[in-house]
Design an enzyme around this catalytic site. Structure first.
Site, PDB file in Angstrom:
ATOM      1  N   SER A 108      -8.359  -4.781   4.718  1.00  0.00           N
ATOM      2  CA  SER A 108      -8.659  -4.432   6.097  1.00  0.00           C
ATOM      3  C   SER A 108      -7.970  -3.097   6.412  1.00  0.00           C
ATOM      4  CB  SER A 108      -8.122  -5.542   7.000  1.00  0.00           C
ATOM      5  OG  SER A 108      -8.437  -5.293   8.351  1.00  0.00           O
ATOM      6  N   LYS A 109      -8.297  -2.504   7.514  1.00  0.00           N
ATOM      7  CA  LYS A 109      -7.589  -1.292   7.954  1.00  0.00           C
ATOM      8  C   LYS A 109      -7.895  -1.069   9.424  1.00  0.00           C
ATOM      9  CE  LYS A 109      -4.900   1.968   6.261  1.00  0.00           C
ATOM     10  NZ  LYS A 109      -3.972   1.897   5.121  1.00  0.00           N
TER      11      LYS A 109
END
Ligand code: NAD
Length: 478
Positions: A108-109
């Protein structure tokens, strides 16, 4: 250059191109390749915060690339360059990175399109808490689903605000502290997290230098001692990498490239002094003990043994790749070499230690922090004194034997002191990080060396990571 400007792929396209290169050498079932490559979802939020008497609207993102393992993990970046393409590229890299270093997370980011230097601390706190609220209420911050960490423009302070905001919204969640990593130690963090990514870069280079065949590929030999290094970005990652490599391994940091120019000293810069100057003056401008170069980025092309881009993506691209002289590049930043530049450099024989491995120290120690938060106990607390008393037994026995047999041996004080000291949290974190960086390198090395069609470390890293993600999807029956 004449004619139309050469078109570079975007950051996300770059990551996909590198992924495709690896997948072409693999035998994945139809459809699975696409499932792994695509980004599962990206949430965009626009929210307002009243500052200085008026409402300011901010745009933020949280992208989830792959949920083959949960929680998903990835930093939150504060920068004006943040956009959907960037967070999706970074989220994809997180999936592969976590698989490569065997941290049990999907990728994720997140990012907030903001220049943090334009706001004071109170304003930043209000903006961060509001952003955290928007993400937490959609489970995009959650100890079992999505766990952010620091990235460019954020650090311990922002993580502490996020953890507190989540705890306020989830008052009965006993694992609330595990909702984010990279917190200060007094707010549920872990020793060694701040330095972890830079420390990981050091361990990665140490492991590379333990493989003479790989060193020879870059035309290098010997040890890190005396090697000439240029670092771009003396922030969290770049500063710690440069500090450890110069202070502990004897490397010579001859160049530092920052936003406002670069510093060069062929005899080696004093990293602590340069860092203090940057902290006090906001940049390298005016630093008295080195040659200053106005157009800092040209220093990327200066002769050196090891180039460490540790600032932002795309800095080595098709416009400068053929002028890069360093035989070894270690990607401390995410995506500093574009797919086009990668092609040029590979043809030249430049060895690139890829980002998904090189900067994985951060997520590795984040994993330790998350485990610490879930177990509610500091590493080493149960066994440290017990370990010390067992070591004391051996030392006492050796000294008794020496006395009783009249041999007259005495243990050196240095040995005794070191041997008797049980491992605390910091020692355990460093040991776990070193072990992880060695293990992941060896997995890449084995792929690189065992297959004729795998000709570089990046492709090897992708293959190792994709194989693991694919195995995880297969086990689920997808
Ligand atoms: P940071 O904000 O602490 O430092 C970035 C540094 O780069 C700053 O000193 C900044 O002044 C400098 N910089 C910015 N633009 C520049 C330019 N155009 N030229 C030269 N220097 C420039 O960020 P960080 O946390 O050190 O992150 C740096 C890179 O490492 C990013 O790509 C990030 O995604 C990656 N990374 C960070 C972590 C982490 O734990 N912080 C973990 C993995 C990867």
């Amino acid at each position: 250059m004449d004619g139309a400007p050469v078109k570079e792929p975007s950051f996300r396209e770059s990551v996909d191109l590198m992924f495709n290169r690896a997948v072409a050498l693999m035998d994945l079932p139809p459809g699975l390749e696409d499932k792994i490559r695509v980004c599962n979802s990206t949430y965009t939020v626009r929210f307002g915060v009243k500052l200085r008497g008026q409402i300011h609207t901010f745009t933020g993102y949280r992208s989830v690339h792959s949920e083959h393992m949960e929680p998903v993990k990835g930093g939150i970046r504060y920068s004006l360059g943040v956009n959907q393409d960037e967070v999706e590229a970074l989220a994809a890299l997180m999936t592969y990175k976590c698989a490569l270093v065997e941290t049990p997370f999907g990728g994720s980011k997140g990012g907030l399109c903001i220049d943090p230097r334009e706001y004071d601390e109170d304003e930043l706190e209000r903006i961060t808490r509001r952003f955290a609220y928007e993400l937490a209420k959609r489970d995009l911050i959650n100890p079992s689903q999505n766990v952010p960490a620091p990235d460019m423009g954020t650090g311990e302070r922002e993580m502490a605000w996020i953890a507190d905001q989540y705890a306020r919204m989830n008052t009965t969640d006993i694992n609330a502290r595990a909702c984010v990593t990279g917190k200060p130690v007094n707010a549920g963090g872990i020793q060694g997290r701040v330095e972890a990514t830079g420390r990981g870069v050091q361990y990665a280079l140490q492991e590379f230098f333990r493989h003479p065949d790989d060193l020879a590929e870059a035309g290098l030999s010997g040890t890190l001692d005396g090697k000439k290094v240029i670092v771009q970005g003396l922030g969290n990652v770049g500063y710690h990498a440069a500090k450890f490599l110069s202070e502990e391994d004897g490397a010579r940091i001859i160049g530092v490239i920052e936003r406002d120019g670069a510093l060069l000293d062929e005899d080696g810069l004093n990293i602590e002094e340069v860092r203090n100057w940057i902290v006090q003056h906001g940049g390298v401008t005016g630093y008295p003990n080195a040659q200053r170069i106005e157009a800092g980025a040209v220093l990327l092309e200066h002769p050196c043994d090891i180039l460490i881009p540790a600032a932002l993506e795309g800095v080595i691209n098709i416009s400068n790749a053929d002028r890069i002289k360093a035989p070894l590049i270690i990607e401390a930043a995410n995506g500093p070499v574009t797919a086009g530049a990668d092609e040029v450099l590979r043809k030249k024989g430049t060895v690139i230690i890829p980002d998904m491995y090189a900067n994985a120290g951060g997520v590795t120690v984040s994993y330790f922090e998350w485990v610490k938060n879930l177990s509610h106990i500091r590493f080493g607390r149960m066994q440290r004194r017990q370990e010390e008393s067992r070591h004391q037994l051996i030392v006492d026995e050796l000294e008794r034997l020496s006395r009783d047999t009249g041999v007259g041996w005495t243990l050196s004080p240095g040995f005794k002191e070191q041997y008797l000291r049980g491992a605390g949290e910091l020692e355990l974190v460093r040991s776990g990080l070193d072990d992880t960086m060695r293990g992941a390198y060896q997995a890449m090395h084995a792929k690189w060396r065992s297959r004729d069609d795998v000709t570089d470390l990046r492709t090897a890293a992708y293959i190792v990571a994709i194989e693991r993600v694919a195995a995880s999807y297969r086990a689920k029956g997808l």
